[in-house]
Design a protein around this motif. Structure first.
Motif, PDB file in Angstrom:
ATOM      1  N   LEU A  27     -28.497-105.093 -41.677  1.00 20.26           N
ATOM      2  CA  LEU A  27     -27.324-105.148 -40.779  1.00 20.26           C
ATOM      3  C   LEU A  27     -26.738-106.542 -40.716  1.00 20.26           C
ATOM      4  N   MET A  69     -21.309-109.437 -32.590  1.00 15.83           N
ATOM      5  CA  MET A  69     -22.206-108.509 -33.293  1.00 15.83           C
ATOM      6  C   MET A  69     -23.526-109.186 -33.638  1.00 15.83           C
TER       7      MET A  69
ATOM      8  N   TYR B 167     -20.758 -93.650 -25.126  1.00 16.19           N
ATOM      9  CA  TYR B 167     -20.639 -94.155 -26.508  1.00 16.19           C
ATOM     10  C   TYR B 167     -19.952 -93.108 -27.378  1.00 16.19           C
TER      11      TYR B 167
ATOM     12  N   LEU C  38     -17.127 -94.335 -42.961  1.00 17.98           N
ATOM     13  CA  LEU C  38     -18.221 -95.167 -42.423  1.00 17.98           C
ATOM     14  C   LEU C  38     -18.513 -94.773 -40.976  1.00 17.98           C
ATOM     15  N   ILE C  39     -17.445 -94.538 -40.188  1.00 19.35           N
ATOM     16  CA  ILE C  39     -17.677 -94.233 -38.766  1.00 19.35           C
ATOM     17  C   ILE C  39     -18.519 -92.987 -38.641  1.00 19.35           C
ATOM     18  N   ARG C  42     -22.473 -92.870 -40.881  1.00 20.87           N
ATOM     19  CA  ARG C  42     -23.653 -93.723 -40.626  1.00 20.87           C
ATOM     20  C   ARG C  42     -24.257 -93.369 -39.273  1.00 20.87           C
ATOM     21  N   MET C  45     -25.584 -97.239 -34.964  1.00 21.70           N
ATOM     22  CA  MET C  45     -24.404 -97.444 -34.100  1.00 21.70           C
ATOM     23  C   MET C  45     -23.608 -98.654 -34.540  1.00 21.70           C
ATOM     24  N   ILE C  46     -24.303 -99.742 -34.915  1.00 21.42           N
ATOM     25  CA  ILE C  46     -23.560-100.967 -35.257  1.00 21.42           C
ATOM     26  C   ILE C  46     -22.774-100.723 -36.534  1.00 21.42           C
ATOM     27  N   LYS C  47     -23.333 -99.941 -37.458  1.00 25.03           N
ATOM     28  CA  LYS C  47     -22.583 -99.615 -38.687  1.00 25.03           C
ATOM     29  C   LYS C  47     -21.317 -98.811 -38.310  1.00 25.03           C
ATOM     30  N   SER C  48     -21.467 -97.894 -37.334  1.00 31.95           N
ATOM     31  CA  SER C  48     -20.260 -97.134 -36.939  1.00 31.95           C
ATOM     32  C   SER C  48     -19.216 -98.071 -36.342  1.00 31.95           C
ATOM     33  N   ILE C  49     -19.671 -99.036 -35.552  1.00 28.11           N
ATOM     34  CA  ILE C  49     -18.697 -99.955 -34.922  1.00 28.11           C
ATOM     35  C   ILE C  49     -18.002-100.775 -36.004  1.00 28.11           C
ATOM     36  N   ILE C  50     -18.760-101.195 -37.030  1.00 29.09           N
ATOM     37  CA  ILE C  50     -18.127-101.948 -38.130  1.00 29.09           C
ATOM     38  C   ILE C  50     -17.117-101.035 -38.826  1.00 29.09           C
TER      39      ILE C  50
END
Lengths: 325, 497, 191, 123
Positions: A27, A69, B167, C38-39, C42, C45-50
């Motif tokens: 990540l 992030m 979320y 991507l949203i 994945r 969660m952080i990948k979805s936010i990216i």
């Protein structure tokens, strides 16, 4: 209309980055790549003559998002578990949306075509050829942002205020972390930061007031002010920055920025104009009143800068002071 | 005083917008509540005066924000539909904010009260901004304000599942918002203007181009995500169940309603009949989706053990009714949809306020915990019964009026089989309401409830809303007239089929 | 990579890629598709936010490229478009008005006249050699400033949403110890 | 192609060349600390050379292209300030990266890299 070679290369970079973000399971790399993605898109904006947007995207998109992030990665985990099974539904949705999008390009005016409809419209005509007459500000984007569509910008400042209030709601109570964040006494970084912070603040002030003549304005300046404090917080520790800028004062500044913006609008009401009608400020009755517009835009941009600075700093405090779970 | 009336359209937004930062400035819980109530009451009186002015045949002049002409700046053109939605929003918030005092003190930690009220006011500002604006991009900005504060409010629920619900809602809501942004971009690209009035004149010229069709698709899908129409509704049940009771009441009665108004505005004013006429299959597809939404929502509601989740699924069904009325595309059907929007807001808002009373006393809204509560909390249970009857659509309640007009619309559109389905769905509503009533009045609790009636500060606002479902069920004229005028306005501007 | 190739070749054979002029938009739209994929795909969660960030940056790029005028520069009025910037403060309105009156008469509706809302003055068919973005007085064309203003708003909205989503992720991680949506679904927390 | 343009483009080309060498260095160097050298040192020099090239190119700008002397001076001042900024931040960030890696106990041997790679798993 030929597509510049550089645009094709930059788009190639963007695709490669997007795919590596998707595939890489580290990540930390994904977050850094998303920052680089924002920076390269900022370069593309410069090529497409959107200098203000490029400035904001670089400062806000690449700067703040990446810092937040990375702090969250530090709080949670920076490993991504292996994907269970390739999901078909998302690909379907993406291709369907893509299909509609590309169907839409059938009747679209060509890229960069001067005869395209939006360049012919009265609105563009008024913005380009009458904004200087009415506000004496060369940077048309600042005039449109703060005066013609000033109400949108008030809404936008409220969005930043909402984000600050929301994060205060969610991460408000600072959990004293069991493991105090280890002080990174790195003298070289400290000296470097000490040398840089004053110039960052100075440049932020320059950007705040230079918004009339070149790319700049409230948003970019606010983020750069916050960046100086964030740098101080990163190099020393957020607790030291709290001594310099206590969290309570910063929270009040977020509210004050929005109030300043709305107060300018309401003052115009009392002076007899409509909401946010700067022509009535300092006016002796003449219709296009550049001085009134100047004062109005200056105050409004100051309100925006204040809110964005305080909101970004609040975000940094709330995330950085959060104890590791 | 006169210039306040003249500046009323913009003050409707500025007053709550200024109240929110003032609350954060003073950080005092009681003051925050007072400011919130004052702001919502100001907006209520403002929108009632505007509604009366327009209902009385008057015309509210276009309000030029910043003093710029429509093609240069942002303008507010308040017509009957705007005033109708504004009155509904400020009415609901005026009641819910008064109710919030005790309920927030019970569910939200003391240190966060002022942030909570600020977020509630910002959500209210965003919704009012969407309802009143005459500029396409302005809708997106206020949509984001109301959504962001909505996510934070939902996440304040005591149950940690509220976080995951918020979320999931954030991801779907932002996707919807970005689709709307894309749709607005396509429209701007083809017409060169962002003013809704000019767009409604310019878009029909380009109705055949692929760009406008894609814009129609994106705006409709984006709004349907916010509206929680059948296939895009996954976020709603969890959000309304785990959110604090004040937030469930406020959002269930306002957020989806404003999204429905935006859908109405887009489909009829922007795209008008020229596009809908060509997309005949689109209308029948929407009817199909609405019917599935109605039946799926009602059936799922029957199987729930938590009354709040039951009401959430029933909301999905009721939204199906509204979209059904919209897709009938005739005066009666549209009037039915708009008046149902109003009646459902009152009913569902009242029912969620009742749930807040139970949460205050029993800290739970599960059906097994409500067993035999009718004896201990008779007034609260009576309010639930009246609200339930209005949900079903029993005559003399507001719910009946909207079901009646939907049925008339279906007949006028020649779809008599739709009439049968509407009645069938109402029966399903009877089932899930009576399941709760049966448990509450005739059920035997495991252990004796030692609770007494909900406090007056909670019961009075609940009865205001529940009472209004009866009031508007009998004296239908004011709101029904406004709804019919809005329907005719929408149909005429778009040009009836 | 497959959908990118499929997308660009689906509707345009190679010859018209440059010609039709919308190839630039197709490049951006492929980015939007990547973002959406991507949203939704994945579980992290952080990948979805990216992914959300990528999608929003792609939409912003679409708006900005809509505003670009090929021979134009950034919408900051250059020296000769700024009437007598070095003038000693006061401008005689008369001189100012005629030297920079509205652009070529062929297309210039007089902005001062109150524009009646109904009549829509622009029509698609009339081709104008010199668009309003190039005033006949100055040689410089400018890109359209309006999309830039709208996108300043969209960027800030994007960052606000990211900040809120990240604070939710931190709180979820504190309660459930994981930021993977699959694990949360297994715990029956996220439907 | 005036003389100034030639000199300017030579500087630009050499700057880019140095950056490319840095890039190759990052890929081929054995362990983490060698890679940090490849990342920070050439980039600082490369950026410096490119900026120098740009300064020379702006000197070559002529007034009839709309750039009077005042504007050219402003551009050069901006370029020089960017140069100073990069000369300060780039080495420091390289140093901070190396220091934090060292404090996390990352050894110099290649297998330390392998260890961190295994944590990385099949990426």
């Amino acid at each position: 209309m030929i597509i510049h070679g550089i645009t094709i290369i930059l788009f190639l970079f963007l695709y490669v980055i997007a795919i590596v973000i998707g595939r890489s399971r580290n990540l930390f790399a994904a977050v850094m790549l998303s920052g680089i993605f924002s920076l390269i898109s900022a370069c593309l904006f410069v090529i497409m003559d959107a200098v203000d947007v490029a400035f904001t995207e670089a400062a806000v998109g690449a700067g703040v998002s990446t810092v937040l992030m990375m702090i969250v990665l530090n709080l949670t985990s920076d490993r991504e578990s292996p994907p269970v099974q390739p999901k078909v539904f998302p690909l379907l949705v993406a291709l369907l949306t893509g299909g509609v999008l590309i169907y839409a390009t059938k009747d679209m005016p060509a890229f960069g075509d001067p005869e395209a409809l939006i360049h012919q419209s009265q609105t563009t005509n008024h913005y380009l050829w009458h904004s200087f007459e009415e506000s004496h500000i060369p940077n048309v984007v600042t005039t449109v942002l703060a005066s013609y569509r000033g109400y949108d910008t008030l809404g936008e400042t409220t969005v930043v205020f909402t984000a600050a209030v929301a994060v205060m709601l969610l991460l408000g109570h600072v959990r004293e972390s069991e493991t105090p964040p280890k002080l990174i006494n790195d003298p070289i970084a400290l000296v470097g930061a000490k040398m840089l912070i004053p110039y960052i603040l100075l440049f932020a002030l320059y950007v705040q007031f230079h918004g009339d003549f070149g790319p700049g304005g409230g948003f970019q300046a606010g983020v750069m002010f916050a960046a100086a404090f964030v740098l101080h917080g990163m190099v020393l520790s957020p607790k030291h920055t709290l001594k310099a800028a206590p969290a309570l004062i910063i929270e009040k500044l977020v509210a004050l920025g929005v109030l300043l913006y709305a107060a300018v609008g309401i003052y115009c009401l009392f002076k007899g104009g409509n909401f946010l009608e700067y022509d009535v400020l300092l006016s002796h009755g003449e219709k296009p009143n550049p001085h009134g517009q100047h004062i109005g835009i200056l105050l409004v941009e100051a309100g925006v800068g204040l809110t964005v600075f305080a909101a970004m700093l609040t975000l940094f405090y709330k995330f950085a002071l959060r104890g590791k779970a | 005083m006169s210039n306040i009336i003249e500046h009323l359209p913009v003050l409707q937004i500025v007053v709550p917008l200024v109240a929110a930062p003032t609350i954060v400035l003073f950080r005092n819980s009681t003051l925050s509540w007072i400011l919130a109530v004052l702001a919502s009451w100001f907006c209520l009186f403002g929108s009632i005066t505007m509604l009366n002015q327009i209902n009385g045949g008057g015309e509210i002049p276009t309000y030029l924000i910043g003093g710029w002409d429509p093609h240069v700046g942002i303008v507010y053109q308040v017509d009957i539909a705007n005033a109708f939605i504004l009155t509904l929003l400020s009415g609901i918030s005026a009641v819910v904010f008064v109710y919030a005092r005790t309920s927030v003190r019970d569910e939200i930690p003391e240190a966060k009260h002022h942030y909570f009220y600020a977020a509630l006011l910002l959500c209210f500002t965003g919704l009012m901004g969407m309802a009143i604006t005459g500029d396409a991009f302005n809708i997106f900005v206020f949509l984001e304000i109301s959504s962001l504060s909505g996510y934070a409010l939902i996440a304040m629920g005591r149950n940690p599942k509220a976080l995951t619900a918020a979320y999931r809602y954030l991801i779907m809501g932002t996707l919807g918002g970005t689709f709307i942004l894309l749709g607005i971009g396509f429209l701007y690209m083809m017409t060169g203007t962002l003013n809704l009035e000019e767009l409604s004149h310019a878009v029909p010229h380009y109705a055949e181009t692929s760009v406008v069709r894609a814009a129609f698709a994106f705006i409709t899908v984006g709004t349907c995500i916010k509206l929680a129409l059948f296939p895009l509704h996954m976020w709603l049940p969890n959000c309304y169940t785990y959110a604090p009771s004040v937030v469930s009441a406020f959002l269930s009665a306002t957020a989806t309603k404003v999204s429905f108004y935006v859908l109405l505005r887009a489909m009829f004013m922007l795209f008008g009949a020229a596009l809908i006429a060509q997309a005949k299959i689109f209308l029948s597809f929407v009817i199909f989706l609405a019917l599935i939404g109605i039946f799926m929502g009602s059936l799922k509601a029957i199987g729930q053990d938590d009354v709040k989740r039951l009401l959430a699924y029933s909301s999905i069904a009721q939204i199906g009714y509204m979209v059904l009325g919209l897709s009938l595309d005739n005066a009666d059907g549209l009037t039915g949809a708009i008046i149902h929007l109003f009646n459902h807001a009152l009913t569902k808002g009242g029912l969620f306020l009742v749930m807040g009373c139970f949460m205050y006393r029993l800290n739970s809204t599960k059906i097994k915990d409500l067993a035999g509560i009718g004896k201990k909390m008779p007034l609260t249970m009576l309010a639930f019964t009246i609200g339930g009857l209005s949900l079903i659509g029993v005559p003399l309640t507001a719910g009946f009026i909207s079901k009646w007009y939907l049925a008339m619309g279906a007949l006028q559109a020649g779809m008599w089989w739709l009439l049968v389905l509407i009645l069938l769905a109402s029966l399903l509503a009877v089932v899930y309401i009576f399941r709760v009533l049966e448990a509450a009045y005739f059920g035997t609790p495991e252990k004796e409830h030692d609770v007494e009636e909900a406090p007056f500060s909670l019961l009075f606002p609940t009865y205001v809303l529940i009472g209004s479902t009866i009031f508007f069920g009998i004296w239908t004229e004011p709101m029904l007239g406004a709804a019919r005028k809005s329907a005719e306005l929408f149909l005429s501007s778009g040009g009836a089929l | 990579m497959n959908f990118i190739i499929a997308a660009s070749s689906a509707t345009h054979d190679a010859s018209t890629i440059g010609g039709h002029g919308t190839f630039h938009y197709i490049l951006i739209m492929a980015l939007m598709m990547t973002g959406i994929y991507l949203i939704l795909s994945r579980s992290n969660m952080i990948k979805s936010i990216i992914g959300l960030n990528l999608f929003q940056v792609a939409v912003i790029m679409f708006y900005v490229s809509m505003g670009k005028v090929e021979p134009g520069t950034a919408p900051i009025l250059m020296a000769e478009d700024v009437p007598h910037a070095e003038h000693d403060g006061h401008h005689d309105e008369a001189h100012d008005a005629d030297s920079h009156d509205a652009p070529p008469a062929a297309h210039s509706p007089d902005p001062k006249k109150d524009v009646e809302l109904g009549a829509h003055t622009l029509d698609h068919s009339k081709k104008v050699t010199v668009g309003p973005t190039t005033s006949k007085v100055s040689k410089i064309t400018y890109s359209n400033p309006l999309p830039h203003v709208l996108m300043l708003t969209a960027i800030v909205v994007g960052v606000a949403t990211t900040a809120l989503a990240l604070s939710l992720v931190v709180r979820i991680n504190e309660h459930y110890g994981t930021i993977e949506e699959d694990e949360l679904e297994d715990k029956g927390v996220l439907i | 192609m005036s003389i100034l343009e030639i000199i300017g483009s030579v500087f630009l080309l050499s700057g880019t060349l140095v950056c490319i060498i840095g890039g190759i260095g990052i890929v081929r160097f054995p362990n983490f600390f060698a890679r940090i050298h490849a990342a920070s040192v050439p980039d600082t020099l490369g950026a410096g050379l490119c900026l120098l090239g740009m300064v020379v190119l702006t000197c070559g700008l002529s007034p009839e292209q709309g750039y009077d002397a005042k504007l050219i001076a402003l551009i050069i001042v901006k370029l020089v300030s960017i140069g100073i900024f990069i000369f300060v931040t780039s080495p420091i960030s390289g140093h901070a990266l190396a220091k934090s890696a060292y404090r996390d106990g990352l050894g110099v041997e290649p297998e330390d890299d392998a260890k961190s790679q295994t944590q990385e798993g099949a990426s």
